[in-house]
Design a protein around this motif. Structure first.
Motif, mmCIF file in Angstrom:
data_model
loop_
_atom_site.group_PDB
_atom_site.id
_atom_site.type_symbol
_atom_site.label_atom_id
_atom_site.label_comp_id
_atom_site.label_asym_id
_atom_site.label_seq_id
_atom_site.Cartn_x
_atom_site.Cartn_y
_atom_site.Cartn_z
ATOM 1 N N SER A 160 49.632 27.472 61.825
ATOM 2 C CA SER A 160 50.224 27.363 60.491
ATOM 3 C C SER A 160 49.836 28.567 59.634
ATOM 4 C CB SER A 160 49.762 26.065 59.818
ATOM 5 O OG SER A 160 50.259 25.979 58.501
ATOM 6 N N ALA A 161 48.591 29.012 59.774
ATOM 7 C CA ALA A 161 48.079 30.100 58.939
ATOM 8 C C ALA A 161 48.736 31.446 59.269
ATOM 9 C CB ALA A 161 46.566 30.217 59.097
ATOM 10 N N ILE A 162 49.151 31.652 60.526
ATOM 11 C CA ILE A 162 49.667 32.963 60.917
ATOM 12 C C ILE A 162 51.139 33.162 60.573
ATOM 13 C CG2 ILE A 162 47.997 33.137 62.797
ATOM 14 C CD1 ILE A 162 50.245 32.546 64.760
ATOM 15 N N GLU A 206 42.894 20.761 66.908
ATOM 16 C CA GLU A 206 43.034 20.731 65.451
ATOM 17 C C GLU A 206 42.943 22.139 64.869
ATOM 18 O OE1 GLU A 206 41.928 16.905 67.053
ATOM 19 O OE2 GLU A 206 40.914 18.873 67.196
ATOM 20 N N GLU A 207 41.994 22.929 65.376
ATOM 21 C CA GLU A 207 41.846 24.307 64.905
ATOM 22 C C GLU A 207 43.071 25.143 65.264
ATOM 23 O OE1 GLU A 207 37.042 25.175 65.044
ATOM 24 O OE2 GLU A 207 38.187 25.185 66.937
ATOM 25 N N LEU A 208 43.615 24.906 66.449
ATOM 26 C CA LEU A 208 44.781 25.660 66.878
ATOM 27 C C LEU A 208 45.986 25.342 65.991
ATOM 28 C CD1 LEU A 208 46.139 27.590 68.798
ATOM 29 C CD2 LEU A 208 46.517 25.683 70.385
#
Length: 270
Positions: free
Chosen positions: A121-123, A114-116
């Motif tokens: 998405s954030a990068i 989930e964190e990955l």
């Protein structure tokens, strides 16, 4: 001839050529030069050796943001002034009155699935996007990636040479996995280097996008995903550049434990 009136910059040059260059690998020497150039301030470099006090050194060290970098510079000050004292150039070692610096190393933790997903998405809008993906696709250490050159990549043989920084084994070759090959193929060639981001900037940008983790956790994420896919821990050891198998095993025991529990569910007596 060495003199207490020579500047610290002059002594750094002599110390590098006489004591470090013959012993260090090109990669380690490159790291040393970066620390000296970026993190030893001019007001220290321009001072005569006999005028540099413990207070001035402490002040310079306190200016360094990251504890890991601060520890590396502390070691440079420590060795250079220890040599000066031992050679009789200085009657005292100012480092005796400088607070010892120790970077607190924390056990790494891989990003969860989930964190990955959230991180990927954030990068998308980050200028470090390709660098972060490279870490995830290779398990490279922070400095190994920023020093990567195009000559290390063989698209025909589908291999990538990682310029390691630790042991002899850390200088290693890994396969050009399809997503890794695709990533490297889309990067425009400006000069010899693949990425044009400093290690410190990459750390800051990662922390901004993923505050719950450290940049090194991308290396742990790569290794964890490899083991989750069933790749042999011996192969993972080779790809990570660990000199000892028990180093890999001890770091990723939690993954192995998960596999053991899952495999145990398959057991049937008849």
């Amino acid at each position: 001839m060495l003199s207490p009136k020579m500047t610290y910059a002059q002594w750094l040059t002599e110390w590098r050529e006489v004591y470090k260059k013959p012993r260090l690998s090109p990669n380690s020497l490159w790291n040393l030069d970066i620390l000296v150039r970026k993190h030893i301030p001019d007001f220290i470099k321009e001072m005569p050796l006999d005028q540099i006090s413990a207070f001035e050194i402490q002040k310079a060290l306190n200016m360094i943001e990251f504890s890991r970098t601060r520890e590396g510079v502390f070691m440079i000050y420590g060795e250079t002034f220890r040599r000066l004292y031992g050679l009789g150039v200085l009657p005292r070692n100012p480092m005796d009155m400088v607070d010892k610096i120790k970077h607190a190393r924390h056990p790494g933790k891989a990003l969860s699935h989930e964190e990955l997903a959230a991180f990927l998405s954030a990068i998308n809008q980050s200028n470090c996007r390709r660098l972060f993906l490279f870490y995830l696709y290779t398990g490279a250490r922070r400095s190994e990636a920023v020093r990567l050159q195009w000559r290390h990549i063989d698209f025909d043989a589908e291999t990538l040479l990682i310029p390691g920084t630790k042991t002899e084994q850390s200088y290693r070759t890994i396969p050009l996995f399809p997503p890794l090959r695709s990533l490297l193929s889309e990067i425009p060639r400006k000069d010899d280097f693949v990425f044009h981001v400093t290690a410190d900037y990459a750390t800051r940008e990662f922390k901004r996008l993923c505050p719950a983790h450290h940049l090194h956790d991308l290396r742990h994420t790569f290794a964890t995903r490899c083991l989750e896919c069933g790749i042999s821990i011996k192969v993972v050891q080779k790809w990570l550049g660990h000199s000892r198998l028990d180093t890999t095993a001890s770091i990723y025991t939690h993954v192995q434990d998960t596999f053991v529990k899952a495999e145990a569910q398959k057991f049937k007596l008849y």
